[in-house]
Enzyme design. Structure first.
Site, PDB file in Angstrom:
ATOM      1  N   ASP A 118      17.421   7.158   4.412  1.00  0.00           N
ATOM      2  CA  ASP A 118      16.297   7.147   3.974  1.00  0.00           C
ATOM      3  C   ASP A 118      15.666   6.889   2.563  1.00  0.00           C
ATOM      4  O   ASP A 118      14.723   6.457   1.961  1.00  0.00           O
ATOM      5  CB  ASP A 118      15.502   8.567   4.233  1.00  0.00           C
ATOM      6  CG  ASP A 118      14.825   8.818   5.456  1.00  0.00           C
ATOM      7  OD1 ASP A 118      14.900   7.677   6.349  1.00  0.00           O
ATOM      8  OD2 ASP A 118      14.986   9.925   5.966  1.00  0.00           O
ATOM      9  N   ASN A 138      -2.968   5.878   6.299  1.00  0.00           N
ATOM     10  CA  ASN A 138      -3.635   6.825   7.218  1.00  0.00           C
ATOM     11  C   ASN A 138      -4.271   5.893   8.423  1.00  0.00           C
ATOM     12  O   ASN A 138      -4.372   4.727   8.114  1.00  0.00           O
ATOM     13  CB  ASN A 138      -4.755   7.957   6.561  1.00  0.00           C
ATOM     14  CG  ASN A 138      -5.892   7.116   6.073  1.00  0.00           C
ATOM     15  OD1 ASN A 138      -6.016   6.069   6.074  1.00  0.00           O
ATOM     16  ND2 ASN A 138      -6.410   7.847   5.028  1.00  0.00           N
ATOM     17  N   GLU A 166      14.086   4.672  16.759  1.00  0.00           N
ATOM     18  CA  GLU A 166      13.767   4.163  15.438  1.00  0.00           C
ATOM     19  C   GLU A 166      15.389   4.585  14.685  1.00  0.00           C
ATOM     20  O   GLU A 166      15.953   3.638  13.777  1.00  0.00           O
ATOM     21  CB  GLU A 166      12.732   4.819  14.571  1.00  0.00           C
ATOM     22  CG  GLU A 166      12.693   4.538  13.143  1.00  0.00           C
ATOM     23  CD  GLU A 166      11.567   5.471  12.138  1.00  0.00           C
ATOM     24  OE1 GLU A 166      11.267   6.470  12.976  1.00  0.00           O
ATOM     25  OE2 GLU A 166      11.139   4.906  11.355  1.00  0.00           O
ATOM     26  N   HIS A 167      15.904   5.879  14.348  1.00  0.00           N
ATOM     27  CA  HIS A 167      17.204   6.244  14.004  1.00  0.00           C
ATOM     28  C   HIS A 167      18.007   6.602  14.873  1.00  0.00           C
ATOM     29  O   HIS A 167      17.614   7.615  15.942  1.00  0.00           O
ATOM     30  CB  HIS A 167      16.858   7.370  12.921  1.00  0.00           C
ATOM     31  CG  HIS A 167      15.974   6.975  11.875  1.00  0.00           C
ATOM     32  ND1 HIS A 167      14.753   7.625  11.777  1.00  0.00           N
ATOM     33  CD2 HIS A 167      16.022   6.396  10.839  1.00  0.00           C
ATOM     34  CE1 HIS A 167      13.807   7.158  10.930  1.00  0.00           C
ATOM     35  NE2 HIS A 167      14.617   6.606  10.257  1.00  0.00           N
ATOM     36  N   GLU A 210       1.967 -36.367  29.195  1.00  0.00           N
ATOM     37  CA  GLU A 210       1.190 -35.229  29.132  1.00  0.00           C
ATOM     38  C   GLU A 210      -0.127 -35.601  28.998  1.00  0.00           C
ATOM     39  O   GLU A 210      -1.121 -34.698  28.565  1.00  0.00           O
ATOM     40  CB  GLU A 210       1.553 -34.278  27.802  1.00  0.00           C
ATOM     41  CG  GLU A 210       2.974 -33.469  28.149  1.00  0.00           C
ATOM     42  CD  GLU A 210       3.375 -32.707  26.957  1.00  0.00           C
ATOM     43  OE1 GLU A 210       2.681 -32.515  25.935  1.00  0.00           O
ATOM     44  OE2 GLU A 210       4.407 -31.892  27.060  1.00  0.00           O
ATOM     45  N   GLN A 259     -10.616   0.194   1.375  1.00  0.00           N
ATOM     46  CA  GLN A 259     -11.097  -0.647   0.384  1.00  0.00           C
ATOM     47  C   GLN A 259      -9.754  -1.402  -0.090  1.00  0.00           C
ATOM     48  O   GLN A 259     -10.140  -2.443  -0.948  1.00  0.00           O
ATOM     49  CB  GLN A 259     -11.986   0.196  -0.480  1.00  0.00           C
ATOM     50  CG  GLN A 259     -11.606   1.269  -1.333  1.00  0.00           C
ATOM     51  CD  GLN A 259     -11.539   2.530  -0.329  1.00  0.00           C
ATOM     52  OE1 GLN A 259     -11.738   2.581   0.695  1.00  0.00           O
ATOM     53  NE2 GLN A 259     -11.383   3.757  -1.211  1.00  0.00           N
ATOM     54  N   SER A 300       7.786   9.075  13.204  1.00  0.00           N
ATOM     55  CA  SER A 300       9.238   9.011  13.011  1.00  0.00           C
ATOM     56  C   SER A 300       9.954   9.700  14.305  1.00  0.00           C
ATOM     57  O   SER A 300       9.524  10.278  14.926  1.00  0.00           O
ATOM     58  CB  SER A 300       9.645   9.886  11.563  1.00  0.00           C
ATOM     59  OG  SER A 300      11.201   9.235  11.473  1.00  0.00           O
ATOM     60  N   HIS A 317       8.532  15.476   9.411  1.00  0.00           N
ATOM     61  CA  HIS A 317       7.722  14.186   8.779  1.00  0.00           C
ATOM     62  C   HIS A 317       6.249  14.522   9.521  1.00  0.00           C
ATOM     63  O   HIS A 317       5.335  14.287   8.706  1.00  0.00           O
ATOM     64  CB  HIS A 317       8.294  13.073   9.345  1.00  0.00           C
ATOM     65  CG  HIS A 317       9.094  12.427   8.560  1.00  0.00           C
ATOM     66  ND1 HIS A 317       8.634  12.287   7.188  1.00  0.00           N
ATOM     67  CD2 HIS A 317      10.272  11.871   8.616  1.00  0.00           C
ATOM     68  CE1 HIS A 317       9.718  11.639   6.424  1.00  0.00           C
ATOM     69  NE2 HIS A 317      10.819  11.578   7.419  1.00  0.00           N
ATOM     70  N   GLN A 358      13.708  14.788  10.657  1.00  0.00           N
ATOM     71  CA  GLN A 358      12.729  13.862  11.053  1.00  0.00           C
ATOM     72  C   GLN A 358      11.712  14.690  11.712  1.00  0.00           C
ATOM     73  O   GLN A 358      10.312  14.416  11.557  1.00  0.00           O
ATOM     74  CB  GLN A 358      13.280  12.886  12.332  1.00  0.00           C
ATOM     75  CG  GLN A 358      14.261  11.960  11.651  1.00  0.00           C
ATOM     76  CD  GLN A 358      13.737  11.375  10.440  1.00  0.00           C
ATOM     77  OE1 GLN A 358      12.872  10.628  10.219  1.00  0.00           O
ATOM     78  NE2 GLN A 358      14.502  11.661   9.120  1.00  0.00           N
ATOM     79  N   TYR A 364       0.916  -1.122  -0.102  1.00  0.00           N
ATOM     80  CA  TYR A 364       0.023  -0.145  -0.038  1.00  0.00           C
ATOM     81  C   TYR A 364       0.861   1.337  -0.141  1.00  0.00           C
ATOM     82  O   TYR A 364       1.723   1.369   0.825  1.00  0.00           O
ATOM     83  CB  TYR A 364      -0.896   0.093   1.166  1.00  0.00           C
ATOM     84  CG  TYR A 364      -2.027   1.186   1.072  1.00  0.00           C
ATOM     85  CD1 TYR A 364      -3.084   1.173   0.377  1.00  0.00           C
ATOM     86  CD2 TYR A 364      -1.850   2.573   1.798  1.00  0.00           C
ATOM     87  CE1 TYR A 364      -4.076   2.054   0.353  1.00  0.00           C
ATOM     88  CE2 TYR A 364      -2.540   3.355   1.525  1.00  0.00           C
ATOM     89  CZ  TYR A 364      -3.746   3.144   0.884  1.00  0.00           C
ATOM     90  OH  TYR A 364      -4.511   4.345   0.889  1.00  0.00           O
ATOM     91  N   HIS A 377      -1.467 -39.770  21.274  1.00  0.00           N
ATOM     92  CA  HIS A 377       0.007 -39.487  20.556  1.00  0.00           C
ATOM     93  C   HIS A 377       0.707 -40.429  20.516  1.00  0.00           C
ATOM     94  O   HIS A 377       1.464 -41.082  19.686  1.00  0.00           O
ATOM     95  CB  HIS A 377       0.603 -38.418  21.280  1.00  0.00           C
ATOM     96  CG  HIS A 377       0.176 -36.839  20.689  1.00  0.00           C
ATOM     97  ND1 HIS A 377      -1.383 -36.610  21.035  1.00  0.00           N
ATOM     98  CD2 HIS A 377       0.679 -35.738  20.333  1.00  0.00           C
ATOM     99  CE1 HIS A 377      -1.453 -35.373  20.538  1.00  0.00           C
ATOM    100  NE2 HIS A 377      -0.382 -35.027  20.156  1.00  0.00           N
TER     101      HIS A 377
END
Lengths: 424, 424
Positions: A353, A206, A319-320, A407, A183, A229, A254, A251, A121, A412
């Site tokens: 990036d 989103n 993250e970074h 068990e 969708q 970020s 963003h 950053q 996506y 088994h």
């Protein structure tokens, strides 16, 4: 930016956007409609939310060529070189399984196979992100995934951004749809008349996309739900204030929820960076976003020692992480938790990036404690294999039967014992 | 068992137990209480639901020794040998990162590090599962996880099952708690006065445990939410009906929702297995469970060709797959989706549940299309590393800045461009 003495327990964590009941209700309705009505539901929602009535949901070859032609030749070359670098880095991650010989001719194995089909996506909206196409598609291609699908909301003119189409073309991805929102996730998870379902869905979106991914999780695989970020910088007196400030802002621009943190052993650098951030903010096109981020989630900490600074980073698990210090490589060795590590003055975070080759899909919100950036392993799965010969079976069957009975699983035990009678 | 001709579109899928609103409400209350009140909330819920008032939440060394002494010596040896086999198989999965040299002294890297701490939930109730302890703990140990915690609900006598304690002892796990249910998951995710939080929680549990794991997901990592067990068998006329039937029942006895499917090219075998299942059910201690499973989710399909049979299996993507045919290894090569594959007559599925060395935590409900059994990779995470020299930066900065500007991220472009002025 506020400057404080480093104390234990600094944190990156911001509230995660979980969506509200109303949004979840909408998403569930969309998922149910697409599952029941397929393409026609996709068309209805696309017309309603994206403002155009698609004849063809799938992008044609002519449209892809149009996108390629629309893009600046230099940028096309830059994207092509970036794609090459990303492929080279990720090719090192390709693995094969193994076969482990046991006694008496028996063996165990692990087989690693690519997923059959994955869907990416790509968000629409104000900015188009061709780099996201590269970062999500290439690891899947390296893994050996045969069918890769891209879906992205078109503009009101019914077109996808040229950069996204060009990136798809560079990678040889031909199955591209003009579908966005929940969708699109429904189409990828359940399939419609036009779109076959995939096994895994990656890529950000989103809140509706994020909620839809959570809902279809289990039916198909999804990647992480990315948060805003983050960047953390460890620096000492050898760092330049303007460079550190510029990287923090890269950053911060963003997202208003993005987070930018400097931990430094140099009081002078701390003050220099605070001044530089103000100065640079004033001319930044995305000043409003970056300023909100810096004011709410930006911070400068002064550490007494480098090892205190590293300890703080390990508790942040950012993250970074940039390391701009003397012996930066040695400092990096002490970092246990960070999504991506950038060593030295010339490894500015945007290098990763777009271009260096590492992946820019990285774990946010302190999940680098346990999660990894997107990589080839995310597009394969492993099967275990057992081959027992009669002799190995005969040696071990009594042990296995005892363990099963301990068990309380008599069935088994009997299954294992059922072999070996003289039936032939 | 019902026998039908194989047609396209056979499916394993059963409704997943998602819990109801009331259960979710209880779980959320427990999580909130433990987060706010720590140990005292744990004690309250343990007394309420497990029926004993714990003085010490942590199992003492003396209690572990007592468990070891209580267990039969032969069983202790069997468990020890199983642990060894599991360790040997999983050691092959251990990986290191890589370093990729670029031009001009620059390099990229991938670093693989173990998680700091993981928690294993071991369910209580009617049966104790020492094999679960082995299967969850050993991959974490091989990965290099330093702190491994086990938590399990005690009986009304305040004791954990000897088998579970013995398994922990064999593996050298000393941090064991007598806590069950959602309160155990809360303790592992948030930490309390007694129990430090972990980074990942694995292991199966009842619906409250599963819901709690879903709720804390994101704060910590979790393994998959396991569904009921499944077995599929591909067999031809060389298979023995009593053995195939016994293996189908070995999974059916787990759960009324378990699923057992035979796909065979031999009509004679199909009828033989149907008869044998009936015959063997009559004497099975867990007959009631196994019968419900076989009646609701058991099926025998007759395929015209072996390749039709394999295609059906690929659309099922079963948790366990046995292949009992001529050239079984060649048939296995054609299987794309299965959690664990068992080749040949002597590789009865319980061999892998307890002893061979492969993991018994495997993907259910057709998720073998995209998911893997528990393995060493589940206990590590990867960080990417970028090191750019001045020269590499100088060569590539203009490209990176152009790519950033194409995406409307001026701050990214300026960060990269901020280097290289003569400041020194």
């Amino acid at each position: 930016m506020k400057i404080t003495k480093l104390a234990k327990g600094i944190s990156l964590k911001r509230p995660l956007e979980g969506g509200n009941e109303e949004q979840l209700k909408i998403v569930r309705q969309v998922l149910a409609d697409v599952r029941a009505q397929g393409d026609s539901a996709i068309r209805t929602y696309t017309e309603k939310w994206d403002g155009f009535a698609p004849d063809n949901l799938r992008v044609t070859k002519a449209e892809i060529e149009e996108g390629v032609e629309a893009i600046d030749a230099q940028l096309f070359a830059d994207l092509t070189e970036a794609a090459h670098n990303i492929r080279v880095y990720h090719e090192q991650q390709k693995r094969s399984g193994y076969r482990l010989e046991l006694a008496d001719g028996s063996w165990l194995g692990q087989r690693i196979t690519a997923l059959d089909a994955v869907g990416l996506y790509v968000p629409g909206g104000t900015a188009a992100y061709p780099s996201s196409v590269l970062m999500n598609v290439i690891p899947a291609q390296v893994a050996g995934v045969k069918r890769i699908v891209i879906t992205s909301p078109a503009g009101r003119d019914g077109k996808l951004p040229a950069g996204v189409l060009a990136a798809a073309h560079i990678l040889g991805v031909e199955e591209v749809y003009k579908i966005g929102g929940a969708q699109a996730i429904a189409a990828l998870a359940y399939g419609t008349e036009t779109i076959q379902a995939v096994d895994k869905i990656t890529g950000p979106g989103n809140i509706y996309v994020a909620l839809a991914k959570r809902e279809v999780f289990g039916e198909v695989a999804i990647d992480m739900i990315a948060g805003p970020s983050e960047i953390a910088v460890i620096a000492d007196e050898t760092a330049f204030a303007d460079e550190v400030a510029a990287d923090l802002l890269s950053q911060a621009e963003h997202d208003k929820m993005a987070c930018a943190i400097l931990v430094t052993t140099s009081e002078q650098l701390a003050h220099g960076v605070a001044l530089e951030v103000e100065r640079q903010l004033a001319t930044l096109p995305r000043e409003e976003v970056a300023r909100a981020s810096i004011e709410n989630f930006g911070a400068i900490y002064i550490a007494e020692t480098m090892s205190d600074a590293v300890e703080a980073i390990n508790s942040l698990a950012p993250e970074h992480l940039e390391i701009v210090t003397k012996n930066a490589e040695a400092v990096a060795e002490q970092v246990r938790h960070a999504g991506g590590i950038f060593i030295g003055r010339y490894s500015s975070e945007p290098v990763g990036d777009y271009f260096a080759g590492t992946n820019h899909v990285l774990p946010t919100n302190s999940t680098a404690r346990f999660a990894s950036g997107l990589n080839v392993d995310d597009f394969v799965k492993k099967s275990s294999i057992v081959y027992y010969t009669e002799k190995t079976w005969a040696t071990n069957a009594p042990k296995i039967a005892r363990l099963a009975r301990m068990e309380g699983l008599e069935g088994h035990a009997r299954a294992v014992e059922s072999r070996g009678w003289e039936k032939e």
